[in-house]
Design a protein around this motif. Sequence first.
Motif, PDB file in Angstrom:
ATOM      1  N   ARG A   5       0.834  -1.216   0.000  1.00 56.57           N
ATOM      2  CA  ARG A   5       0.000   0.000   0.000  1.00 56.57           C
ATOM      3  C   ARG A   5       0.862   1.255   0.000  1.00 56.57           C
ATOM      4  O   ARG A   5       2.050   1.247   0.334  1.00 56.57           O
ATOM      5  N   ALA A   7       0.193   5.112   1.672  1.00 53.77           N
ATOM      6  CA  ALA A   7      -0.746   5.682   2.648  1.00 53.77           C
ATOM      7  C   ALA A   7      -0.403   7.138   2.950  1.00 53.77           C
ATOM      8  O   ALA A   7       0.050   7.463   4.040  1.00 53.77           O
ATOM      9  N   PRO A   8      -0.600   8.020   1.988  1.00 55.03           N
ATOM     10  CA  PRO A   8      -0.205   9.413   2.221  1.00 55.03           C
ATOM     11  C   PRO A   8      -1.126  10.133   3.202  1.00 55.03           C
ATOM     12  O   PRO A   8      -2.302   9.802   3.327  1.00 55.03           O
ATOM     13  N   GLU A  41      -4.602   8.844   4.849  1.00 55.64           N
ATOM     14  CA  GLU A  41      -4.473   8.916   6.310  1.00 55.64           C
ATOM     15  C   GLU A  41      -4.808  10.333   6.776  1.00 55.64           C
ATOM     16  O   GLU A  41      -3.925  11.159   7.009  1.00 55.64           O
ATOM     17  N   TYR A 176      -2.406   7.539  15.115  1.00 57.79           N
ATOM     18  CA  TYR A 176      -1.813   6.971  13.897  1.00 57.79           C
ATOM     19  C   TYR A 176      -1.465   5.482  14.060  1.00 57.79           C
ATOM     20  O   TYR A 176      -1.827   4.659  13.222  1.00 57.79           O
ATOM     21  N   VAL A 180      -3.202   2.609  11.626  1.00 55.36           N
ATOM     22  CA  VAL A 180      -2.364   1.876  10.657  1.00 55.36           C
ATOM     23  C   VAL A 180      -2.527   0.369  10.841  1.00 55.36           C
ATOM     24  O   VAL A 180      -2.694  -0.385   9.872  1.00 55.36           O
ATOM     25  N   ARG A 194       7.563   2.052   3.260  1.00 49.52           N
ATOM     26  CA  ARG A 194       7.362   3.469   3.577  1.00 49.52           C
ATOM     27  C   ARG A 194       8.705   4.075   3.961  1.00 49.52           C
ATOM     28  O   ARG A 194       9.710   3.372   4.029  1.00 49.52           O
ATOM     29  N   LEU A 198       9.781   6.090   9.678  1.00 51.75           N
ATOM     30  CA  LEU A 198       8.770   5.331  10.425  1.00 51.75           C
ATOM     31  C   LEU A 198       9.287   3.980  10.925  1.00 51.75           C
ATOM     32  O   LEU A 198       8.541   3.227  11.552  1.00 51.75           O
TER      33      LEU A 198
HETATM   34  N1  GLU Z   1       0.705   8.572   6.505  1.00 52.43           N
HETATM   35  C1  GLU Z   1       2.083   8.362   6.771  1.00 52.43           C
HETATM   36  C2  GLU Z   1       2.904   9.405   6.048  1.00 52.43           C
HETATM   37  O1  GLU Z   1       2.428  10.007   5.088  1.00 52.43           O
HETATM   38  C3  GLU Z   1       2.552   6.997   6.317  1.00 52.43           C
HETATM   39  C4  GLU Z   1       2.105   5.945   7.226  1.00 52.43           C
HETATM   40  C5  GLU Z   1       2.546   4.555   6.853  1.00 52.43           C
HETATM   41  O2  GLU Z   1       2.951   4.308   5.714  1.00 52.43           O
HETATM   42  O3  GLU Z   1       2.448   3.687   7.721  1.00 52.43           O
HETATM   43  O4  GLU Z   1       4.011   9.659   6.451  1.00 52.43           O
END
Ligand code: GLU
Length: 305
Positions: A5, A7-8, A41, A176, A180, A194, A198
Amino acid sequence: MGAGRFAPSPSGPLHLGNLRTAILAWLFARSTQREFLLRIEDLDRVRSGAETTQIAELASLGIDFDGDMLRQSDRLPIYLEAVERLKARGLVYECYCSRKDIAEAGSAPHAAPGAYPGTCRNLSASERSAKAQNRPAALRLRSEVNEFSVHDELFGDYTGAVDDFVLVRNDGAPAYNLAVVVDDAFSSIDQVVRGDDLLSSAPRQAYLATLLGHPIPSYAHVQLALNAKGQRLAKRDGAVTLEEITEQGVHPANVVAVLLESLGLPSTSLQAALEAFDPANLPREPWIVEPENIVQQLMPRASGN
Ligand code: GLU
């Protein structure tokens, strides 16, 4: 079949760093015959219009998605239901601490720096109701471990701190880390690609997945794009968003080419890059972006040049 995925967070237009991560997530998923899903997100940091812009930008680069897009703000009751399940097992407690309280309390002995010191972990009912007079409660996980290990395809084995992290913020919004984990499981995502900012969240998320009875996905935390000073690429660095770059007459396909080149991949098309993709050959250092040079490199050549 599993899925990967992207997930922006819809906090603004996508920049070269986000787009490079999106391309990598797509390459990882497609090269392993996984589906590739889009999740917005939007539990915080939302800028109006950003979601629509981001979706159009990803499409303009040729990144395609399967299935339905998930939007976190549509799913609030689902996150809270997961918290109820943890609560029923005694794994959740109310926390009344402000940031300042936490900073002043310092770390608990043997805890990682910055870990929640556990101030509210063992409050009596009367202490709780006294504190509730002053502040709404956040909900924290009553973690039974101090650390947890995950395997990352690029970093190898990684062990990181797991403290009593927040599940629901004191304004009632799911945190968050909770969202997630719930969403990845819901969408059968078994590959998380990602930015490596993270990586340190992965142990918390993997531990929470275990508590909720979900499988732990495979992880690949990819190197970020940085500016010349070694800081995470951001809007202040100049023309770094796709919007700014295309406004100067550059075609999105040329942006894709630069991003693929920065990954050491054939730059003629995403398809060509997919055929050559091998995670073992990815650069192991961050991509340093100097926006002026990139835009210069991408500008249609003036005649006579
Ligand atoms: N929404 C997060 C971001 O844009 C990414 C979260 C994820 O990939 O777990 O930094």
